[in-house]
Design an enzyme around this catalytic site. Structure first.
Site, PDB file in Angstrom:
ATOM      1  N   SER A   1      -1.089  19.234  28.197  1.00  8.50           N
ATOM      2  CA  SER A   1       0.261  19.036  27.749  1.00  8.50           C
ATOM      3  C   SER A   1       0.819  19.667  26.706  1.00  8.50           C
ATOM      4  O   SER A   1       1.815  20.289  26.686  1.00  8.50           O
ATOM      5  CB  SER A   1       0.411  17.423  27.752  1.00  8.50           C
ATOM      6  OG  SER A   1       0.154  17.056  26.322  1.00  8.50           O
TER       7      SER A   1
ATOM      8  N   ASP B   1      -3.093  19.168  18.914  1.00  8.58           N
ATOM      9  CA  ASP B   1      -3.018  19.856  19.920  1.00  8.58           C
ATOM     10  C   ASP B   1      -2.395  20.953  20.180  1.00  8.58           C
ATOM     11  O   ASP B   1      -2.609  22.088  20.496  1.00  8.58           O
ATOM     12  CB  ASP B   1      -3.042  19.023  21.246  1.00  8.58           C
ATOM     13  CG  ASP B   1      -4.067  17.954  21.582  1.00  8.58           C
ATOM     14  OD1 ASP B   1      -5.133  17.901  20.847  1.00  8.58           O
ATOM     15  OD2 ASP B   1      -4.200  17.319  22.782  1.00  8.58           O
TER      16      ASP B   1
END
Length: 396
Positions: A146, A204
């Site tokens: 994502s 991330d």
């Protein structure tokens, strides 16, 4: 607005060391995984469309409708503030997504709409664009899929709105943005992650933006200077797990046995720091002596992760299979199934790698031979893309 197609990619991520301990204030090392998400943006006439074949999204809206939606918000869009409940509710209603829906396609659509409206509100008009996204990363496997999507979206939309330059010149195969532009990409990618995950750490999207390796501790993210690219086998056991349940289980163990568990967390912290020293020393002195150290750190950490309760029979099996071929593995991410990472030395025989991959596949696992320490968000010319990517982005 670029006159031609723009293709960007961003890497996934793996946690090399420090998973779970990081929740308790210890150091974690996250590294960019050279399995990438690719996005192609091209100018379109009077509409905004997005296609994500891997999660079944194909949506299109007239640009005037999006402008009207944007002007109806009372609260400002700002990359330093979390998306508001009011904004996300309005976007759900606009896109016909029910309030209860938490599917990957719902979140991917919401993140796209939010970033499109927010970035255009800050830097000009809603751009008329056609976007298609394709990924080498499996979704929901803890590999930062994502975030790679959010980073690609941020880079493409900021370029389309003229907020950052398009650094790729004629004849170049790839290009990267300036440090300042990367910071802007990262802050908007973090907004996309907030839409999808609510309260993400920011690790991330930082890995997806800068690539290489990052150190994370108590909310502070620092980029490691010059790290080597290491070959790995990445294996998905395909055993589903709940990160929330695993994190809660570790906390319970620490509360029950503090005198036993806290030293284990301290030891995991020391492993992360030792690994960081080794990674930073390797580019200046490419000695083969570093690999046995990295392998031993993998082995020690895997035992520790079993001790704190996040192992799984599928991961034990993965470690046994690779050990039978002289290779060293550990889980990566939440554990309890999910993925494992196996270090491949430069002198590892191709026959051993193929045999390990064959045996892992026979266990029902999915396996990729790839590398870590990959570059962050990158702009590509079509000539630099593999046939598979060109085909997936409908450019071949």
């Amino acid at each position: 607005m670029p006159e031609r197609s723009v293709v960007v990619s961003a890497p996934g991520k793996v946690i090399l060391h420090g998973e779970h301990a990081v929740v308790h204030g210890k150091v974690a090392l996250a590294v960019a995984l050279d399995l990438r998400t690719f996005l192609r943006l091209r100018p379109a006439g009077g509409s905004v469309s997005v296609r994500l074949p891997s999660v079944g999204v194909a949506a299109s809206w007239d640009t005037p409708r999006l402008r009207a939606l944007r002007s109806g918000f009372s609260a400002d869009f700002d990359e330093s503030k979390s998306p508001s409940v009011e904004q996300l509710d309005a976007l759900r209603e606009f896109a016909g997504i029910s309030a209860e829906s938490s599917t990957p396609e719902s979140f991917a659509t919401l993140a796209f709409l939010y970033m499109c409206l927010a970035i255009s509100a800050k830097y000009g008009d809603v751009p008329s664009v056609d976007i298609i996204v394709w990924s080498e990363l499996p979704a929901g496997a803890g590999l930062g899929s994502s975030a790679a999507y959010s980073v690609c979206l941020a880079a493409a939309l900021l370029t389309a709105c003229g907020a950052i330059a398009c650094p790729l010149t004629e004849g170049e195969s790839t290009a990267r943005w300036t440090e300042e532009e990367l910071s802007l990409i990262n802050s908007w990618a973090f907004q996309g992650e907030r839409v999808i995950h609510g309260n993400p750490s920011g690790v991330d999207n930082a890995v997806g933006t800068w690539g290489g390796a990052l150190r994370y501790q108590s909310g502070k993210i620092t980029s490691l200077k010059r790290v080597p690219t290491l070959r790995i086998l990445l294996t998905n056991t395909k055993v589903p797990r709940s990160t929330k349940v695993l994190v809660a289980g570790v906390k319970e163990k620490i509360l029950k046995f503090p005198a036993i568990m806290n030293p284990v967390l301290d030891s995991i912290n020391a492993i992360s720091q030792e690994c960081q020293s080794v990674l930073e020393a390797m580019p200046g002195n490419p000695s083969p002596d570093y690999y046995p150290v990295l392998e031993e750190l993998f082995d020690i950490n895997q035992h520790h992760l079993n001790v704190i309760g996040v192992g799984h029979p599928s991961l034990d099996r993965l470690c046994r299979v690779t050990a039978s071929h002289g290779l060293h593995s550990k889980l990566t991410g939440a554990g309890g199934g999910g993925c494992g990472v196996t270090l491949l030395r430069p002198d590892t025989s191709p026959l051993a790698v193929e045999a390990a991959k064959r045996d892992l596949s026979a266990c029902g696992f999915e396996c990729w031979e790839t590398s870590i320490g990959a570059p962050g968000v990158t702009l590509h010319s079509s000539s630099s893309l593999k046939a598979e990517v060109l085909h997936a982005l409908s450019m071949s």
